[in-house]
Design an enzyme around this catalytic site. Structure first.
Site, mmCIF file in Angstrom:
data_model
loop_
_atom_site.group_PDB
_atom_site.id
_atom_site.type_symbol
_atom_site.label_atom_id
_atom_site.label_comp_id
_atom_site.label_asym_id
_atom_site.label_seq_id
_atom_site.Cartn_x
_atom_site.Cartn_y
_atom_site.Cartn_z
ATOM 1 N N SER A 260 0.827 -1.213 0.000
ATOM 2 C CA SER A 260 0.000 0.000 0.000
ATOM 3 C C SER A 260 0.858 1.259 0.000
ATOM 4 O O SER A 260 0.314 2.354 -0.061
ATOM 5 C CB SER A 260 -0.889 0.001 1.236
ATOM 6 O OG SER A 260 -0.085 0.157 2.386
ATOM 7 N N CYS A 261 2.187 1.118 0.091
ATOM 8 C CA CYS A 261 3.007 2.328 0.265
ATOM 9 C C CYS A 261 3.928 2.650 -0.899
ATOM 10 O O CYS A 261 3.793 3.706 -1.511
ATOM 11 C CB CYS A 261 3.825 2.210 1.545
ATOM 12 S SG CYS A 261 2.777 2.269 2.997
#
Ligand code: NAD
Length: 422
Positions: A260-261
């Site tokens: 997600s990053c």
């Protein structure tokens, strides 16, 4: 202290439960009623090693609600909502804005700090969060309430460990009282504290993630080059990483980075750079390498199998890395898309992430064991470094062709084995 966590996702849950473990009272506020109910039943809404035990151990200091009115009593409010990518690669601040509005409406008169922990572009806290809170509350930031930006560096899969033993804690303090309060809150965690401005703290987070993503794409580019020459890139990078200026971490080549990053943060920097007429050419290449890398798995498979149409292909590993159920930007997604496009019959297995992947692909077969996924398959792609894949039963395949994207397979005897970069 009384702590309120807005957003009970991967970062919010870990932050809240770890602060409860150090003796604080923690209230989670999330818009997702299902997550709230789970937390109140002492069952974490996400998987993270050690989280459930820690939640249960601290149950009497933890509660969850969808109701923002419980904010008024808090000493510190952490904003931990998602900041996903927009379609143009920029960052979507809609959830942060909504959380800030709700905080403003329910903050009450008691002095408290609002801490932005979500990853936001430099300037967001001072130019968006502060003016919005001041407008809604009619109060002055830095005087009537405190503001800080406190980026989070945890790794999913090792999140509890990373939160409890961070390399550093970055406090981007808008005001002195916030800095002092956060220093006190973080006292039990034995780590250097780096105090700076909110905008610099925001930039530190992006620079860290961009650098780590760059290391991975660099290792993949070198890995692709080494494979052509028959050189073992893992030996190369082992020696390269012995140089203290480089460090041995994030030099393992494979199918690329997901999660997600890294993808969203690198894309956000590239887009923000474009908007400021500041070309981020290294980071554009980092994304370019990462986009192409997983598709090399398909090329290697086709080299052995030719046309994939109608052939059962096992995909082992769906989460973006081992020890998590998170499939966001997982490298298995473009690989499965490509297999579907080529009319292959996909049989997938993952120890934790199948429920999440079903929301993305409902047309593939999900198997309850790796054995089931492998049985009679024409080929197998190993996409995640789950330890159980080291000794999977590859011999039950029709052709034991294994393309390893994570250098995880240990037993290669009798297999037609190929690594993505080795
Ligand atoms: P997530 O999607 O897992 O969780 C976000 C949560 O916020 C969800 O439960 C959602 O329901 C909730 N939410 C959304 N709007 C809300 C609102 N207005 N009020 C209350 N709750 C709301 O996200 P995450 O992975 O925990 O990431 C959160 C932030 O932390 C992001 O900015 C991310 O970039 C950053 N970050 C993530 C990681 C990681 O490994 N996941 C590590 C460091 C930093």
């Amino acid at each position: 202290m009384k702590i309120c966590i807005i957003g009970a996702g991967y970062v919010g849950m870990v932050t809240g439960v770890c602060f409860a473990d150090s003796g604080n009272e923690v209230t989670f506020i999330d818009i997702d009623r299902r997550k709230v109910d789970k937390i109140n039943n002492l069952s974490p809404p996400i998987y993270e090693e050690g989280l459930e035990e820690m939640l249960k151990r601290n149950g009497e200091r933890i509660k969850a609600t969808t109701d923002y009115s419980s904010l008024s009593d808090a000493d510190v409010i952490f904003i931990c909502v998602g900041t996903p990518s927009r379609n143009d690669g920029g960052i979507n601040l809609e959830y942060v804005r909504e959380a800030v509005k709700n905080i403003g409406e329910h903050a009450g008169d008691k002095w408290k700090i609002v801490v932005v922990k979500s990853t936001v572009l430099p300037g967001t806290t001072e130019k968006m969060v502060v003016p919005l809170l001041e407008k809604i509350t009619g109060m002055k930031a830095g005087i009537d309430f405190g503001i800080s930006m406190n980026p989070e560096f945890l790794r999913e899969g090792k999140a509890i460990h990373d939160f409890m033993h961070p390399d550093r804690i970055v406090i981007g303090a808008y005001d002195k009282k916030s800095e002092e309060t956060l220093r006190k809150l973080y006292e039990p965690f034995d780590a250097p504290i780096f105090v700076t401005t909110p905008t610099t703290a925001e930039m530190i987070k992006y620079a860290s993630n961009a650098f780590l993503a760059t290391k991975i794409s660099f290792a993949n580019e070198i890995g692709n080059f080494c494979k052509k020459l028959g050189i073992d890139t893992y030996d190369v990078m082992k020696a390269v990483g012995m140089d203290h200026r480089i460090s041995p971490y994030f030099l393992d080549s494979g199918a690329g980075f997901g999660g997600s990053c890294f993808p969203k943060d690198v894309k956000a920097l590239i887009t923000a750079g474009n908007e400021m007429d500041c070309e981020m050419s290294i980071l554009s290449s980092v994304m370019g390498v990462n986009d192409k890398q997983p598709l090399k798995m398909i090329e290697l498979l086709e080299k052995h199998l030719g046309n994939l149409g109608g052939k059962k292909i096992a995909v082992l590993g769906l989460s973006f890395k081992a020890e998590t159920d998170d499939v966001r930007e997982s490298r298995s997604i473009p690989v499965i898309e490509k297999l579907i496009e080529k009319n292959a019959i996909v049989s997938a297995y993952d120890p934790l992430a199948m429920e999440n992947m079903k929301k993305i692909f409902d047309e593939i077969e999900y198997c309850s064991t790796s054995d089931d996924a492998l049985r009679n398959a024409y080929g197998c792609l190993v996409m995640t470094d789950w330890k159980e894949f080291e000794h999977a039963n590859f011999k039950s395949m029709k052709n034991p062709i294994v393309i390893d994207g994570r250098r995880i397979v240990k037993e290669k005897e009798g297999l037609i084995y190929e690594g993505i970069c080795w």
